[in-house]
Design an enzyme around this catalytic site. Structure first.
Site, short mmCIF file in Angstrom:
data_model
loop_
_atom_site.label_atom_id
_atom_site.label_comp_id
_atom_site.label_asym_id
_atom_site.label_seq_id
_atom_site.Cartn_x
_atom_site.Cartn_y
_atom_site.Cartn_z
N GLU A 137 -2.58 -6.04 -1.74
CA GLU A 137 -2.05 -4.64 -1.14
C GLU A 137 -2.07 -4.90 0.45
O GLU A 137 -1.02 -4.42 1.03
CB GLU A 137 -2.66 -3.36 -1.73
CG GLU A 137 -2.28 -3.31 -3.01
CD GLU A 137 -1.24 -3.12 -3.57
OE1 GLU A 137 -0.04 -2.90 -2.65
OE2 GLU A 137 -0.75 -2.97 -4.71
N GLU A 152 12.79 -1.79 -7.10
CA GLU A 152 13.15 -3.29 -7.66
C GLU A 152 14.71 -3.01 -7.81
O GLU A 152 15.34 -4.14 -7.79
CB GLU A 152 12.28 -3.37 -8.82
CG GLU A 152 10.94 -3.84 -8.35
CD GLU A 152 10.10 -2.64 -8.17
OE1 GLU A 152 8.94 -2.80 -7.42
OE2 GLU A 152 10.44 -1.47 -8.47
#
Length: 522
Positions: A150, A418
Site C-alpha cells: 500500500e 477497475e
C-alpha cells in the site's frame, strides 16, 4: 464491507496479528539527498505528447462530460480538505477524517493519491494546496505497522508520478526517502519481501497474520517493479531495482501448477504455500505489472513479457469460462477446483489484456482484443444488472445467476475503479463509443447514489435504490476512479500511452525510452 480495502490485494482484512521477526543482513541506508543525475528538462522534451494533451477541436458533449468529472474531483478534494486534511481519508457522512492501520503512521494518503489527478485536471489552486501540505506537513519520521504494497503503490507511486509531471524536487526527495524505509522488508532468505513493515525504523518486518503460514502475497511482492525501477533511475542507487527484480527470478524458477501462479509464496523457502489462484484480490496486480514492466522498459524486459504471455495462456486454458448466457468470465482456482465467481478487482483484466494485445503477434492480437472486450462486457453487465447501476464487490455464475452477487457480503460498492479502468483502455485502443457511454452511466450512478453532502461515499448494497452509505471516501476514488473517468473523455494524447504506464493506483510513470535514459545519464 470488511476492513479497509486496498487496490491490489484489496480484499484482505487488515489485521494486527502477525509475528515480528528481526531483519537480517539489512541494507545500509544511504543518503538519497544527493545532486540528482536526472535532467528533468531533457526528460520533458523527450515526451512524445504534451502531458495534458493538445486538445484539438472536440465535440461539446465530450467536453461537458469531462468538465462534470472535473467538478466531481473538486468536490471530493474540497470536502477532504475542509474536514480531513492530513488524515488518510474523508468520512463524508460524519465530516471527519479516518487514519486506518495500513500506512505505518504515514498520513495524508488522499493528498498523495490526488496530486497527479489534480494536476492533470488543471485544478491549479487545489494542486497547490496539496503540494503545500506535502512541503509543510508530510512527516516520514513515523512509527507503526505499514503495508509494503500500500505504501508503495499509493505514496511512492503518487510522489514519483507528481515529480515526473511537474519537476518539483520535493516529490522526488520524499519518494526516495520513503523508498529507503521500505528496504528492510526484503531481508528474507529468498529476497521475496514480507508484506508488512513492523516499523519503518525498527528493521523488523513480518507477513500478514492471516496470510497462509506467514507467506507473502503474489499481488503484493509482485507489484513493486515499476516504482522501484524509477527509484533507482532517480537516485542512481541500483538497490531498489535489484530488490524488485528478485521476485521475477524466484518465480521464473519455481514450478507452477498447470502454468498458474498461486497467491501465496513462502519468503523463507521460495515455494508455494497453497494452490489458490485468482486474477482478483491477492493475485491481480502481479499480472498487470508483468506486461507493464515490459512496456515501461520500452519493450526490452523480455523476461517479464514471457512470464506475462505464459501466464495469460494458462489463465485462458484453465480459468476463462463462458456462462450459459454467453458471458465470458475468469473463474478462481482452488487446487484444481473452479470457483465460478469474479471479483470487482478482477475487472481490471479487460484493460490489461487489451494493452497486451496491442503488442501481440497479428494472430494473437485480435484474439486477445476479443477476449478483453468480452471480459469488459461481463463487468459492464455486473453494473447494468444492479438497481443502482454500480457493480458489486463480487459476482457469480452459478445457481442460475449470472454477473450478480448472490451473497449479502458481496453486494457492496466502495468507489472502486477497475471497471472504468478497463473502459478507458478499451476506448483508447478501439474508439468504440460504447465505452464512453458506459463510463457516463457510471458517472450518473455515482452522482445519484454515492454523492452526499460532504463528499462521495461507498454504498453497502448495489441492489437497492435507497442504499446505506459506508461513510468512506476512499483515497483511490481520487487517484483512480475519477482519473480514469476523466481520461475516458479526453483525447488520446492526455497522458498518452506512448509516454506513460499507469501503476496499479493509476499513477503515471514514464516509459523508459532512449531519450528518457539520456535524461538519467546527465
Amino acid at each position: 464491507p470488511p476492513a479497509r480495502p486496498a487496490p491490489g490485494s484489496r480484499q484482505q482484512p487488515r489485521g494486527g496479528e502477525g509475528r515480528a521477526e528481526p531483519a537480517t543482513g539489512a541494507t545500509p541506508a544511504r543518503d538519497t539527498r544527493v545532486p540528482s543525475r536526472f535532467d528533468y528538462e531533457r526528460f520533458r522534451r523527450s515526451l512524445r505528447h504534451p502531458v495534458r494533451g493538445g486538445r484539438p477541436g472536440e465535440d461539446p458533449e465530450t467536453r461537458a462530460r469531462r468538465m462534470k468529472i472535473k467538478e466531481m474531483m473538486k468536490f471530493a478534494w474540497d470536502n477532504y480538505k475542509q474536514y480531513a486534511l492530513g488524515k488518510n481519508e474523508l468520512r463524508p457522512l460524519t465530516k471527519n477524517g479516518h487514519i486506518g492501520n495500513m500506512f505505518g503512521g504515514l498520513r495524508g494518503a488522499t493528498v498523495i493519491d490526488a496530486l497527479d489527478t489534480l494536476y492533470i485536471m488543471e485544478l491549479e489552486e487545489e494542486f497547490q494546496e496539496a503540494k503545500k501540505w506535502v512541503e509543510k506537513s508530510f512527516d516520514l519520521n513515523v512509527n507503526g505497522e505499514a503495508s509494503l504494497f500500500e505504501v508503495n503503490i499509493r505514496y511512492i507511486g503518487g510522489l514519483l508520478a507528481t515529480y515526473y509531471l511537474t519537476g518539483e524536487e520535493v516529490f522526488k526527495n520524499k519518494a526516495l526517502e520513503l523508498g529507503e524505509k521500505l528496504l528492510p522488508a526484503f531481508n528474507t532468505p529468498t529476497g521475496i519481501p514480507r508484506g508488512f513493515l513492523f516499523s519503518p525504523f525498527s528493521g523488523m518486518s513480518w507477513s500478514w497474520g492471516w496470510a497462509s503460514a506467514g507467506s507473502s502475497i503474489l499481488a503484493e511482492f509482485g507489484t513493486l517493479h515499476l516504482e522501484f525501477l524509477h527509484l533507482s533511475e532517480l537516485s542512481g542507487n541500483p538497490v531498489f531495482a535489484e530488490k524488485a527484480s528478485t521476485s521475477h527470478r524466484v518465480l521464473s524458477k519455481v514450478e507452477k501448477p498447470q502454468g498458474l501462479y498461486p497467491n501465496f509464496l513462502s519468503p523463507v523457502t521460495g515455494s508455494w504455500v497453497q494452490h489458490h489462484v485468482s486474477i482478483g484480490g491477492l493475485g491481480d496486480s502481479f499480472y498487470e505489472y508483468l506486461i507493464k514492466s515490459w512496456l515501461m522498459s520500452d519493450k526490452k524486459d523480455l523476461e517479464a513479457k514471457k512470464m506475462y504471455d505464459d501466464a495469460l495462456e494458462a489463465i485462458e486454458k484453465h480459468l476463462v469460462k463462458k456462462s450459459a448466457g454467453g458471458l465470458t468470465y475468469i473463474a478462481e482456482w482452488r487446487g484444481g477446483i473452479l470457483d465460478h465467481k469474479m471479483g470487482h478487482l478482477a475487472c481490471f483484466s479487460g484493460g490489461m489484456i487489451a494493452l497486451g494485445a496491442e503488442h501481440a503477434g497479428e494472430e494473437r492480437r485480435q484474439h486477445h482484443m476479443d477476449l478483453a472486450a468480452e471480459i469488459t462486457n461481463t463487468c459492464h453487465e455486473s453494473y447494468a444488472r444492479s438497481d443502482t447501476k454500480l457493480g458489486p464487490e463480487a459476482f457469480r455464475f452459478d445457481a442460475g445467476s449470472e454477473a450478480m452477487a448472490t451473497r449479502l457480503s458481496e453486494r457492496y460498492y466502495i468507489l472502486r475503479p477497475e471497471v472504468v479502468e478497463s473502459y478507458m483502455y478499451l476506448w483508447r485502443l478501439t474508439h468504440n463509443p460504447k465505452y464512453r457511454q458506459w463510463g457516463w452511466e457510471v458517472v450518473k450512478a455515482l452522482e445519484k447514489h454515492c454523492r452526499v453532502e460532504a463528499g462521495f461515499s461507498g454504498i453497502r448494497d448495489v441492489y437497492t435504490t435507497t442504499p446505506t452509505h459506508d461513510n468512506m471516501q476512499q483515497s483511490f476514488f481520487l487517484a483512480e476512479t475519477l482519473k480514469y473517468l476523466y481520461l475516458l473523455f479526453c483525447e488520446d494524447d492526455v497522458l498518452s500511452l506512448d509516454d506513460w504506464v499507469f501503476n496499479t493506483e493509476a499513477h503515471p510513470l514514464p516509459v523508459n525510452h532512449t531519450n528518457f535514459k539520456a535524461a538519467v545519464q546527465q
